[in-house]
Structure formats: C-alpha cells, structure tokens
Motif scaffolding. Structure first.
Motif, PDB file in Angstrom:
ATOM      1  N   ALA A  52     -19.520  25.162 -44.192  1.00 56.51           N
ATOM      2  CA  ALA A  52     -18.377  25.590 -44.667  1.00 56.51           C
ATOM      3  C   ALA A  52     -18.041  27.138 -44.642  1.00 56.51           C
ATOM      4  CB  ALA A  52     -17.975  25.148 -46.220  1.00 56.51           C
ATOM      5  N   ASP A  99      -8.432  16.199 -47.905  1.00 62.74           N
ATOM      6  CA  ASP A  99      -9.182  15.720 -46.818  1.00 62.74           C
ATOM      7  C   ASP A  99      -8.271  15.863 -45.681  1.00 62.74           C
ATOM      8  OD1 ASP A  99     -10.606  14.230 -45.257  1.00 62.74           O
ATOM      9  OD2 ASP A  99      -9.840  12.389 -45.820  1.00 62.74           O
ATOM     10  N   THR A 117      -9.052  20.190 -53.831  1.00 63.82           N
ATOM     11  CA  THR A 117      -9.426  19.854 -52.380  1.00 63.82           C
ATOM     12  C   THR A 117      -8.666  18.845 -51.842  1.00 63.82           C
ATOM     13  OG1 THR A 117     -11.733  20.391 -53.198  1.00 63.82           O
ATOM     14  CG2 THR A 117     -11.454  19.275 -51.039  1.00 63.82           C
ATOM     15  N   ASP A 155      -9.944  23.505 -49.276  1.00 67.84           N
ATOM     16  CA  ASP A 155      -9.699  23.685 -50.797  1.00 67.84           C
ATOM     17  C   ASP A 155      -9.181  25.120 -51.077  1.00 67.84           C
ATOM     18  OD1 ASP A 155     -11.305  22.763 -53.503  1.00 67.84           O
ATOM     19  OD2 ASP A 155     -11.851  25.057 -53.301  1.00 67.84           O
ATOM     20  N   VAL A 212     -14.031  22.998 -45.050  1.00 65.29           N
ATOM     21  CA  VAL A 212     -15.155  22.191 -44.692  1.00 65.29           C
ATOM     22  C   VAL A 212     -15.144  21.923 -43.458  1.00 65.29           C
ATOM     23  CG1 VAL A 212     -16.544  20.397 -45.740  1.00 65.29           C
ATOM     24  CG2 VAL A 212     -15.527  21.714 -47.304  1.00 65.29           C
ATOM     25  N   ILE A 223     -23.798  20.877 -46.729  1.00 62.54           N
ATOM     26  CA  ILE A 223     -22.526  21.029 -46.255  1.00 62.54           C
ATOM     27  C   ILE A 223     -22.407  22.153 -45.516  1.00 62.54           C
ATOM     28  CG2 ILE A 223     -22.003  22.959 -48.149  1.00 62.54           C
ATOM     29  CD1 ILE A 223     -19.158  21.409 -48.487  1.00 62.54           C
ATOM     30  N   GLU A 246     -15.065  13.638 -53.037  1.00 66.75           N
ATOM     31  CA  GLU A 246     -16.401  13.943 -52.415  1.00 66.75           C
ATOM     32  C   GLU A 246     -16.632  15.510 -51.955  1.00 66.75           C
ATOM     33  OE1 GLU A 246     -20.238  13.224 -52.064  1.00 66.75           O
ATOM     34  OE2 GLU A 246     -18.814  11.766 -52.967  1.00 66.75           O
ATOM     35  N   MET A 247     -15.644  15.927 -51.156  1.00 71.20           N
ATOM     36  CA  MET A 247     -15.750  17.117 -50.691  1.00 71.20           C
ATOM     37  C   MET A 247     -15.666  18.185 -51.870  1.00 71.20           C
ATOM     38  SD  MET A 247     -13.224  17.384 -47.290  1.00 71.20           S
ATOM     39  CE  MET A 247     -13.635  16.321 -45.912  1.00 71.20           C
ATOM     40  N   LYS A 295     -18.963  18.575 -53.346  1.00 74.56           N
ATOM     41  CA  LYS A 295     -19.950  19.307 -52.604  1.00 74.56           C
ATOM     42  C   LYS A 295     -19.643  20.818 -52.510  1.00 74.56           C
ATOM     43  CE  LYS A 295     -21.229  15.973 -49.129  1.00 74.56           C
ATOM     44  NZ  LYS A 295     -21.411  15.484 -47.700  1.00 74.56           N
ATOM     45  N   GLU A 346     -12.279  10.803 -50.034  1.00 69.25           N
ATOM     46  CA  GLU A 346     -12.929  11.823 -49.385  1.00 69.25           C
ATOM     47  C   GLU A 346     -12.764  13.219 -49.937  1.00 69.25           C
ATOM     48  OE1 GLU A 346     -14.972  11.889 -46.772  1.00 69.25           O
ATOM     49  OE2 GLU A 346     -15.207   9.834 -46.507  1.00 69.25           O
ATOM     50  N   ASN A 374     -13.085  17.169 -41.920  1.00 66.76           N
ATOM     51  CA  ASN A 374     -12.508  18.561 -42.340  1.00 66.76           C
ATOM     52  C   ASN A 374     -11.964  18.441 -43.681  1.00 66.76           C
ATOM     53  OD1 ASN A 374     -12.992  20.166 -39.671  1.00 66.76           O
ATOM     54  ND2 ASN A 374     -12.002  18.399 -38.834  1.00 66.76           N
ATOM     55  N   GLY A 375     -11.913  19.650 -44.331  1.00 69.25           N
ATOM     56  CA  GLY A 375     -11.523  19.508 -45.597  1.00 69.25           C
ATOM     57  C   GLY A 375     -10.975  20.878 -46.105  1.00 69.25           C
TER      58      GLY A 375
END
Length: 267
Positions: A32, A230, A228, A238, A265, A30, A18-19, A22, A15, A235-236
């Motif tokens: 964010a 997860d 980044t 960075d 995110v 997305i 992947e974030m 993005k 995850e 939610n993320g």
C-alpha cells in the motif's frame, strides 16, 4: 439478476471490511501507499497554521518457510512550518523552526523494517530497526539527519469489532543532538452495519528527550472517522479524518490539529 447483484454487493462489502482490517494492522501482509496529512493550528511564534504531509509506502514480504513476515516501510515528510514551530507535526520531534517566514520543503525521512514472527496467538508482535536519512531540503526543516533507532509493534483484537494496534519507537541522531520517542496507539471500532466503516483514535504521542523541562511531551486527544472501499481486482481506497487537541504540548507546537489520511491498497 437481482440475486446476482446482491451477491456482488456482499462480495465488495466483505472485501472492503477485510482491507480495512489489514490497513489497521501494521504487521499485515499488504502492499500500500499511505498518506498522513496534518493541519496544525496556532503554531509557532506567529500562532499561525503549519502543515505536514507524509508519504508512507509499505511493501510486506511473507516468508512462510522462515516463519516470519518482513514489513519494510518508509516515512517521507513534506512540511510547511511557521517560524518557531516545533516539529512533532512531522512525526519527529526537534528544535523550533528558526527564521521569520514560513518554510516549505522536505524534512528528514525514516525507513523502518519490522520483523513479525508467525504465531497462532491472538496478539501479534513485531520489532525491528529504523534509520533516518538527511533528505531535508532546507536547514530549517531538518530532523535527526543521519540516525538510527528501534521500533516495536503490538496488534490484537479486543472484541470482534474493536481492534488495537500500537507502535513505539525511539530514535537517535548520530550527531548526538537528537533523541526522540513516539508512541502511536491506534484503536479502531469497525461498524458491523457498514462494512469498511470505522471510528478510530489514531495519532502520535511524542517525547523530545533533549527538550527543556516541561517541554518534553506532545499528547493529542481526539477521534477520527473513516471508511475503506473495495475498488475491484484487489485494489482498495481508504480515507480517514478527525480533529485532535494537544492537551499537553511544548511551546511552539500546534494547539490542535486536523488529521486526514488517504491510502491505496494494491493487489
């Protein structure tokens, strides 16, 4: 139990990776809130430190029935400028800040709308209008005030781990005193061994077409490192930081800068 924990850790790692991809793609579907923070050293007439803080909300809307994605985003700059500082520190160009004391406040904001057609091609593109709003709180901090322009985006993978994204835009002030371009090349090398971690060249090259000869361009060179995370439930978080040297700069612009970005995110 150990196998379940390992599987959960792998899921979080996937995850996060992947974030990260993005966030590195300005055309991604997305939602964010990003911040781009700049500390500019040796700026202005006093060769002192200036600051720039940008809030950049993004809320993409995918429209599969129309075959495109709409990506509205805003750039809301809060700055602290020393007298004589040129304003590429805010992502906008313009005249040196007047006055004799440092000035803090809100500069002019820009709203962009990228229109990105769905395509099976490995390289994606988007284009759209942008407008500026006279949100400055003090006259020393004004940018284009009311104005408009056009921006384009190109995104693609060079290798499995090396990704490129580029934004180019030109903006004109309606009063005829502002004409500025930005080129933002972004190169990301994503680590295979640490999912979500990356190296990056991510900064803004700017050109003030109204400036005197020899004062047009600001060109920074440097490198950032970021990761980044997860945070669960879609939610993320960075974070990225790096130094950049302005190898070409007009009088009053920063000698070098420290850029750090923090983004959240949403699901």
């Amino acid at each position: 139990m150990m196998g379940a924990l390992t599987g959960m850790n792998n899921l979080h790692a996937d995850e996060a990776a992947e974030m990260a991809k993005k966030l590195q793609n300005p055309l991604a579907n997305i939602k964010a809130v990003m911040t781009d923070n700049v500390i500019g050293f040796n700026t202005g007439a006093t060769e002192d430190t200036s600051f720039g803080f940008q809030i950049q909300p993004v809320y993409a809307v995918d429209m599969p029935d129309k075959g495109l994605t709409l990506i509205p985003r805003a750039v809301i700059p809060i700055v602290g400028l020393e007298p004589g500082t040129r304003t590429p520190i805010t992502g906008q160009d313009g005249n040196p800040t007047p006055g004799t004391d440092s000035t803090w406040g809100l500069s002019d904001s820009i709203v962009q709308l990228f229109i990105a057609p769905h395509t099976e091609a490995s390289w994606k593109w988007g284009v759209g209008p942008q407008i500026s709003l006279p949100t400055h709180t003090q006259s020393e901090l004004k940018g284009p005030e009311w104005g408009a322009g056009v921006a384009g985006v190109l995104v693609g993978n060079i290798t499995k781990q090396l990704a490129f994204a580029g934004i180019a835009a030109n903006h004109w002030g309606f009063d005829g005193n502002f004409n500025s371009a930005i080129i933002q090349p972004m190169l990301f090398y994503n680590w295979a061994s640490i999912p979500g971690a990356y190296y990056a060249y991510n900064t803004v090259i700017s050109a003030d077409w109204e400036a005197p000869s020899g004062e047009t361009w600001t060109v920074p060179l440097g490198i950032s490192i970021g990761r980044t995370f997860d945070m669960g439930n879609g939610n993320g978080l960075d974070a990225m930081i790096g130094p950049y040297k302005n190898v070409v700069r007009p009088k009053g612009a920063a000698d070098w800068t420290l850029r750090f970005q923090v983004s959240w995110v949403f699901p």
